[in-house]
Design a protein around this motif. Structure first.
Motif, PDB file in Angstrom:
ATOM      1  N   ARG A  29       0.829  -1.218   0.000  1.00 52.70           N
ATOM      2  CA  ARG A  29       0.000   0.000   0.000  1.00 52.70           C
ATOM      3  C   ARG A  29       0.854   1.255   0.000  1.00 52.70           C
ATOM      4  N   VAL A  30       1.945   1.235   0.783  1.00 53.77           N
ATOM      5  CA  VAL A  30       2.830   2.409   0.807  1.00 53.77           C
ATOM      6  C   VAL A  30       3.384   2.676  -0.588  1.00 53.77           C
ATOM      7  N   LEU A  31       3.825   1.595  -1.226  1.00 52.19           N
ATOM      8  CA  LEU A  31       4.382   1.735  -2.573  1.00 52.19           C
ATOM      9  C   LEU A  31       3.310   2.214  -3.541  1.00 52.19           C
ATOM     10  N   ALA A  32       2.103   1.681  -3.402  1.00 58.21           N
ATOM     11  CA  ALA A  32       1.009   2.072  -4.286  1.00 58.21           C
ATOM     12  C   ALA A  32       0.725   3.564  -4.147  1.00 58.21           C
ATOM     13  N   VAL A  33       0.718   4.057  -2.884  1.00 59.04           N
ATOM     14  CA  VAL A  33       0.460   5.486  -2.676  1.00 59.04           C
ATOM     15  C   VAL A  33       1.565   6.311  -3.323  1.00 59.04           C
ATOM     16  N   ASN A  34       2.801   5.836  -3.175  1.00 55.36           N
ATOM     17  CA  ASN A  34       3.924   6.569  -3.768  1.00 55.36           C
ATOM     18  C   ASN A  34       3.804   6.624  -5.290  1.00 55.36           C
ATOM     19  N   VAL A  35       3.496   5.462  -5.902  1.00 56.00           N
ATOM     20  CA  VAL A  35       3.320   5.416  -7.358  1.00 56.00           C
ATOM     21  C   VAL A  35       2.178   6.335  -7.772  1.00 56.00           C
ATOM     22  N   PHE A  36       1.094   6.287  -7.003  1.00 56.04           N
ATOM     23  CA  PHE A  36      -0.071   7.111  -7.320  1.00 56.04           C
ATOM     24  C   PHE A  36       0.303   8.594  -7.308  1.00 56.04           C
ATOM     25  N   GLY A  37       1.085   8.993  -6.305  1.00 57.17           N
ATOM     26  CA  GLY A  37       1.529  10.381  -6.225  1.00 57.17           C
ATOM     27  C   GLY A  37       2.342  10.785  -7.429  1.00 57.17           C
ATOM     28  N   THR A  38       3.283   9.915  -7.813  1.00 57.69           N
ATOM     29  CA  THR A  38       4.124  10.223  -8.980  1.00 57.69           C
ATOM     30  C   THR A  38       3.274  10.358 -10.232  1.00 57.69           C
TER      31      THR A  38
ATOM     32  N   ALA B  29      -6.623   3.030   6.001  1.00 53.43           N
ATOM     33  CA  ALA B  29      -7.492   4.178   5.767  1.00 53.43           C
ATOM     34  C   ALA B  29      -6.664   5.443   5.539  1.00 53.43           C
ATOM     35  N   VAL B  30      -5.582   5.604   6.315  1.00 53.02           N
ATOM     36  CA  VAL B  30      -4.727   6.791   6.140  1.00 53.02           C
ATOM     37  C   VAL B  30      -4.101   6.800   4.755  1.00 53.02           C
ATOM     38  N   MET B  31      -3.601   5.633   4.318  1.00 56.46           N
ATOM     39  CA  MET B  31      -2.985   5.552   2.994  1.00 56.46           C
ATOM     40  C   MET B  31      -4.004   5.875   1.903  1.00 56.46           C
ATOM     41  N   LEU B  32      -5.224   5.329   2.061  1.00 57.78           N
ATOM     42  CA  LEU B  32      -6.253   5.578   1.046  1.00 57.78           C
ATOM     43  C   LEU B  32      -6.688   7.037   1.072  1.00 57.78           C
ATOM     44  N   THR B  33      -6.683   7.660   2.266  1.00 58.14           N
ATOM     45  CA  THR B  33      -7.022   9.083   2.329  1.00 58.14           C
ATOM     46  C   THR B  33      -6.023   9.908   1.528  1.00 58.14           C
ATOM     47  N   SER B  34      -4.761   9.478   1.585  1.00 59.50           N
ATOM     48  CA  SER B  34      -3.741  10.180   0.807  1.00 59.50           C
ATOM     49  C   SER B  34      -4.052  10.085  -0.686  1.00 59.50           C
ATOM     50  N   ILE B  35      -4.441   8.888  -1.132  1.00 59.29           N
ATOM     51  CA  ILE B  35      -4.822   8.716  -2.547  1.00 59.29           C
ATOM     52  C   ILE B  35      -6.055   9.549  -2.878  1.00 59.29           C
ATOM     53  N   LEU B  54      -4.066  23.551  -5.765  1.00 59.33           N
ATOM     54  CA  LEU B  54      -2.802  23.784  -5.061  1.00 59.33           C
ATOM     55  C   LEU B  54      -3.001  23.656  -3.553  1.00 59.33           C
ATOM     56  N   THR B  55      -4.138  24.142  -3.045  1.00 59.99           N
ATOM     57  CA  THR B  55      -4.414  24.002  -1.614  1.00 59.99           C
ATOM     58  C   THR B  55      -4.505  22.540  -1.233  1.00 59.99           C
ATOM     59  N   GLU B  56      -5.257  21.778  -2.045  1.00 61.55           N
ATOM     60  CA  GLU B  56      -5.424  20.355  -1.762  1.00 61.55           C
ATOM     61  C   GLU B  56      -4.061  19.660  -1.811  1.00 61.55           C
ATOM     62  N   ALA B  57      -3.233  20.058  -2.791  1.00 58.50           N
ATOM     63  CA  ALA B  57      -1.899  19.468  -2.907  1.00 58.50           C
ATOM     64  C   ALA B  57      -1.076  19.782  -1.667  1.00 58.50           C
ATOM     65  N   ALA B  58      -1.110  21.057  -1.256  1.00 63.15           N
ATOM     66  CA  ALA B  58      -0.245  21.489  -0.159  1.00 63.15           C
ATOM     67  C   ALA B  58      -0.683  20.879   1.159  1.00 63.15           C
ATOM     68  N   VAL B  59      -1.997  20.829   1.395  1.00 64.30           N
ATOM     69  CA  VAL B  59      -2.484  20.347   2.687  1.00 64.30           C
ATOM     70  C   VAL B  59      -2.683  18.834   2.661  1.00 64.30           C
ATOM     71  N   GLY B  60      -3.369  18.336   1.624  1.00 62.82           N
ATOM     72  CA  GLY B  60      -3.784  16.940   1.623  1.00 62.82           C
ATOM     73  C   GLY B  60      -2.654  15.945   1.471  1.00 62.82           C
ATOM     74  N   ALA B  61      -1.720  16.232   0.555  1.00 63.35           N
ATOM     75  CA  ALA B  61      -0.707  15.224   0.248  1.00 63.35           C
ATOM     76  C   ALA B  61       0.347  15.126   1.340  1.00 63.35           C
ATOM     77  N   GLY B  62       0.734  16.259   1.904  1.00 61.74           N
ATOM     78  CA  GLY B  62       1.829  16.218   2.878  1.00 61.74           C
ATOM     79  C   GLY B  62       1.365  16.272   4.311  1.00 61.74           C
ATOM     80  N   VAL B  63       0.848  17.436   4.716  1.00 63.23           N
ATOM     81  CA  VAL B  63       0.602  17.709   6.133  1.00 63.23           C
ATOM     82  C   VAL B  63      -0.439  16.755   6.714  1.00 63.23           C
ATOM     83  N   THR B  64      -1.538  16.520   5.980  1.00 58.10           N
ATOM     84  CA  THR B  64      -2.610  15.688   6.537  1.00 58.10           C
ATOM     85  C   THR B  64      -2.111  14.278   6.820  1.00 58.10           C
ATOM     86  N   THR B  65      -1.357  13.710   5.866  1.00 59.54           N
ATOM     87  CA  THR B  65      -0.829  12.360   6.075  1.00 59.54           C
ATOM     88  C   THR B  65       0.031  12.319   7.335  1.00 59.54           C
TER      89      THR B  65
END
Lengths: 91, 326
Positions: A29-38, B29-35, B54-65
């Motif tokens: 899952r960690v890898l999947a999230v990373n790939v998804f981000g890229t 759930a945390v990982m899926l929230t990031s997606i 940009l807001t979603e990128a700045a807050v959602g991808a980094g800080v929230t996780t």
């Protein structure tokens, strides 16, 4: 041309999402999230050109810079948990 | 074509949302929230809402996780099974969903120029922004000047949220946490994250400053910049350990940022009043009203950025301090 590239990226995103949903281990899952981000970074860049607004590359740049922090946080989370577990075991 | 993309991404969004609800493992759930957040930002972007993306990128991808993971470190990995109550919840949600779907039949077509939202004040904003402020990004103009009161309210909400989290997590005074034995933390002993991360920190902060001061021209502004700069400092904390990050940016500085940001915004409004204008009417700030507007927007965006950055970092440190206490 851009459309073909976007569709290819979307397909890759689906594959990554499937891996994130199915698991089975946390590392999948960690890898999947990373790939998804890229892939999101790539999709944003390609669509920025598709729209003819390359100034929107700012967003892709923000993603590329920030996505790595989330992944590092996950790694540290596991490291801390592992250390705690070790401390509990040695007591 | 764009609609097909949007539809496709929205479908993925729904699948992810259902999976988040269904899973009982909170880490998953945390990982899926990031997606979910990544998908959301891509959607905003495709719908041409670059500032929100940009807001979603700045807050959602980094800080929230990061904050979710800090919270997860304080609790268990698995959701507690709750007996009963599921059918009532399902019924309520089902009825509400039906109502919303029914309401959507009356919705104007996506992107319809005749839609009421495009007929109301939006044309006026588009027409008057060049005349009053002479800045290209109308979103920034609306957020910080035309609707300055709303943004002031949002800054106070951020301030209140920060105070609330600090109260709940009950941060001890600095000298007590310093006396407590600090567990080894950080990714200091891993060479690759260490080298790459150290290279990235200055660029993330620089990018944050660019987003801050370029908000009048491109997507961005105080909220996004605050979140990006906070992410840079969090990266430093992850690499060097939380204590080291607190030494670089102490808690007192963070609280000063939160309070100072909110006060700076309010003070600009008061200065406008003292100069003979209305509250938050920046035109009176300089001899040339257009330059006054630009000056006002720049200063209040700085206030927003300070408040958001300070609040996010305070919350992060509050979680980390709580973690080292247990």
């Amino acid at each position: 041309m851009y459309i073909v590239v976007s569709i290819a990226i979307l397909v890759t995103m689906v594959l990554a999402l499937v891996r994130a949903l199915l698991g089975p281990t946390v590392y999948d899952r960690v890898l999947a999230v990373n790939v998804f981000g890229t892939k999101t970074v790539l999709l944003l860049s390609v669509i920025a050109f598709l729209y003819g607004r390359p100034d929107f590359l700012d967003l892709a740049l923000a993603y590329a810079l920030i996505n790595v922090v989330g992944i590092l946080a996950v790694l540290e989370f596991f490291q801390d948990r592992f250390r705690k577990q070790e401390r509990v075991d040695s007591d | 074509m764009i609609y097909v993309f949007a539809l496709f991404l929205l479908t993925l969004l729904v699948i992810t949302a259902v999976a988040i609800v269904r899973t009982e493992n909170l880490f998953v759930a945390v990982m899926l929230t990031s997606i979910f957040s990544l998908l959301m930002a891509a959607n905003f972007f495709i719908l041409d809402a670059a500032d929100v993306a940009l807001t979603e990128a700045a807050v959602g991808a980094g800080v929230t996780t990061v904050i979710f993971l800090s919270a997860l470190a304080l609790t268990g990995d698995w959701e507690k099974p709750r007996p009963g109550g599921r059918t009532v919840a399902l019924g309520t949600v089902g009825v509400l969903a039906m109502l919303l779907i029914y309401a959507s039949f009356d919705k104007p077509r996506l992107g319809d120029p005749e839609a009421p939202v495009h007929q109301h004040v939006a044309p006026w904003y588009l027409e008057k922004t060049p005349e009053y402020m002479d800045i290209p990004n109308v979103v920034t103009a609306i957020l910080s000047s035309f609707r300055g009161y709303d943004t002031l309210g949002e800054v106070f909400v951020v301030f209140a949220a920060c105070i609330g989290v600090l109260f709940i997590l009950g941060v001890k005074p600095a000298r007590q946490t310093a006396a407590a034995p600090q567990p080894v933390s950080g990714l200091r002993h891993h060479l690759i994250p260490q080298v790459v991360g150290r290279l990235l920190v200055p660029f993330i902060v620089l990018f944050g400053l660019y987003v801050q001061f370029h908000g009048e021209y491109g997507p961005g502004g105080g909220f996004q910049a605050g979140a990006i700069i906070a992410t840079g400092v969090i990266l430093y904390a992850l690499l060097e350990g939380e204590a080291e990050a607190l030494r670089a940016v102490p808690r007192s500085v963070l609280l000063a940022l939160v309070v100072g940001g909110a006060l700076l915004y309010g003070a600009v409004g008061v200065v406008c009043m003292l100069k003979g204008g209305a509250f938050l009417d920046y035109s009176v700030l300089a001899a040339d009203p257009v330059f006054g507007q630009q000056l006002g927007i720049l200063v209040i965006e700085a206030g927003v950025g300070m408040a958001v950055c300070g609040a996010l970092l305070s919350i992060f440190h509050a979680f980390a301090a709580r973690e080292s206490m247990t």
